[in-house]
Scaffold this motif. Structure first.
Motif, mmCIF file in Angstrom:
data_model
loop_
_atom_site.group_PDB
_atom_site.id
_atom_site.type_symbol
_atom_site.label_atom_id
_atom_site.label_comp_id
_atom_site.label_asym_id
_atom_site.label_seq_id
_atom_site.Cartn_x
_atom_site.Cartn_y
_atom_site.Cartn_z
ATOM 1 N N THR A 71 31.090 62.173 33.791
ATOM 2 C CA THR A 71 31.621 63.479 34.215
ATOM 3 C C THR A 71 30.682 64.629 33.874
ATOM 4 O O THR A 71 30.722 65.675 34.512
ATOM 5 C CB THR A 71 33.002 63.747 33.576
ATOM 6 N N TYR A 96 30.383 69.069 25.488
ATOM 7 C CA TYR A 96 31.830 69.055 25.256
ATOM 8 C C TYR A 96 32.488 67.933 26.064
ATOM 9 O O TYR A 96 33.291 67.158 25.530
ATOM 10 C CB TYR A 96 32.436 70.409 25.630
ATOM 11 N N LEU A 97 32.158 67.839 27.355
ATOM 12 C CA LEU A 97 32.749 66.795 28.201
ATOM 13 C C LEU A 97 32.392 65.395 27.701
ATOM 14 O O LEU A 97 33.224 64.483 27.739
ATOM 15 C CB LEU A 97 32.287 66.959 29.651
ATOM 16 N N THR A 98 31.163 65.238 27.239
ATOM 17 C CA THR A 98 30.731 63.941 26.725
ATOM 18 C C THR A 98 31.526 63.576 25.464
ATOM 19 O O THR A 98 31.986 62.445 25.319
ATOM 20 C CB THR A 98 29.215 63.957 26.424
ATOM 21 N N GLY A 99 31.700 64.543 24.598
ATOM 22 C CA GLY A 99 32.482 64.304 23.380
ATOM 23 C C GLY A 99 33.940 64.014 23.698
ATOM 24 O O GLY A 99 34.569 63.137 23.105
ATOM 25 N N LYS A 100 34.470 64.734 24.660
ATOM 26 C CA LYS A 100 35.864 64.565 25.060
ATOM 27 C C LYS A 100 36.080 63.173 25.665
ATOM 28 O O LYS A 100 37.063 62.504 25.350
ATOM 29 C CB LYS A 100 36.244 65.644 26.063
ATOM 30 N N SER A 101 35.153 62.736 26.524
ATOM 31 C CA SER A 101 35.326 61.432 27.164
ATOM 32 C C SER A 101 35.115 60.278 26.194
ATOM 33 O O SER A 101 35.743 59.233 26.311
ATOM 34 C CB SER A 101 34.400 61.285 28.387
ATOM 35 N N SER A 102 34.228 60.453 25.198
ATOM 36 C CA SER A 102 34.023 59.379 24.232
ATOM 37 C C SER A 102 35.128 59.334 23.181
ATOM 38 O O SER A 102 35.316 58.319 22.520
ATOM 39 C CB SER A 102 32.652 59.486 23.569
ATOM 40 N N ALA A 103 35.906 60.414 23.067
ATOM 41 C CA ALA A 103 37.024 60.442 22.110
ATOM 42 C C ALA A 103 38.275 59.771 22.684
ATOM 43 O O ALA A 103 39.168 59.417 21.949
ATOM 44 C CB ALA A 103 37.350 61.882 21.721
ATOM 45 N N GLN A 104 38.303 59.624 24.013
ATOM 46 C CA GLN A 104 39.459 58.978 24.654
ATOM 47 C C GLN A 104 39.364 57.468 24.477
ATOM 48 O O GLN A 104 38.291 56.898 24.591
ATOM 49 C CB GLN A 104 39.518 59.339 26.134
ATOM 50 N N TRP A 106 28.612 72.761 27.863
ATOM 51 C CA TRP A 106 29.807 72.242 28.508
ATOM 52 C C TRP A 106 29.688 70.732 28.717
ATOM 53 O O TRP A 106 30.650 69.984 28.482
ATOM 54 C CB TRP A 106 30.069 72.964 29.825
#
Length: 166
Positions: free
Chosen positions: A81, A157-165, A154
Motif C-alpha cells: 500500500t 506510517y502505512l508500512t508500520g500500520k500494515s505490519s502491525a496487523q 506517510w
C-alpha cells in the motif's frame, strides 16, 4: 524482509528530510543573509559555502543517497500500500535532482570559476550568478523535497500500520 524494507524506507525518509532541511536553510537564512552583504563578501562566502557542501556526507548519504534509498524502498515495497506514496516521492525528488543539476549547480560552478574575489570583478560575478533565479529554483527544491519527505513519512506510517496487523 520486513526489517530491511522498513530500514530502507526510514533511510529514504530521513535523507530526504535532511536534504529538504538543507535547501530550506538556504532559502530561509543563507541566501537572505548573503543578500544583505556587499558583492565581495557575497562571492567569497558563497564560494566557500559551495566548496564546503561538496562532500561525501552530503552528496553520498544526503543528496544522492535520498534518490537511491527512495528507489530501493520502492522496489522493496512492490505490491504494498505504501508503493504509490514512495513512487510519488521518488518522482518529486528526481525533479529536485534535475533542477539542481540544470539550474543551481551551473550557477554555483560559474561563481566558483569566476576566481578569487580579491582579483575579479565581484559585481559582474554576482550579477552573472543571478541570485533571483537561483533563489526561485531553490524554493522549488524546498517545496518538492518537503512534499517528498511528507509522502515518505506517510509511506512509513502505512508500512508500520500494515505490519502491525495480524
Amino acid at each position: 524482509m520486513d526489517g530491511l524494507r522498513v530500514a530502507v524506507l526510514l533511510a529514504a525518509t530521513l535523507s530526504t528530510g535532511l536534504v529538504a532541511g538543507v535547501f530550506g536553510i538556504y532559502a530561509n537564512a543563507i541566501m537572505p543573509g548573503l543578500a544583505r552583504t556587499d558583492d565581495k563578501t557575497f562571492v567569497a562566502a558563497f564560494q566557500a559555502i559551495d566548496r564546503a557542501i561538496i562532500n561525501p556526507l552530503f552528496l553520498g548519504l544526503g543528496f544522492l543517497g535520498s534518490l537511491v534509498f527512495t528507489l530501493l524502498a520502492g522496489v522493496l515495497h512492490l505490491g504494498e500500500t505504501a508503493l504509490p506514496w514512495i513512487a510519488a516521492a521518488f518522482v518529486l525528488y528526481l525533479i529536485t535532482v534535475v533542477v539542481t543539476i540544470a539550474v543551481n549547480v551551473p550557477r554555483n560552478d560559474a561563481l566558483k570559476a569566476a576566481g578569487d574575489p580579491d582579483s575579479i570583478d565581484v559585481t559582474a560575478a554576482r550579477a552573472a550568478f543571478d541570485e533571483a533565479r537561483w533563489r526561485s529554483f531553490n524554493l522549488l527544491r524546498v517545496v518538492l523535497n518537503t512534499v517528498a519527505f511528507g509522502l515518505l513519512a506517510w509511506a512509513l506510517y502505512l508500512t508500520g500500520k500494515s505490519s502491525a496487523q495480524p
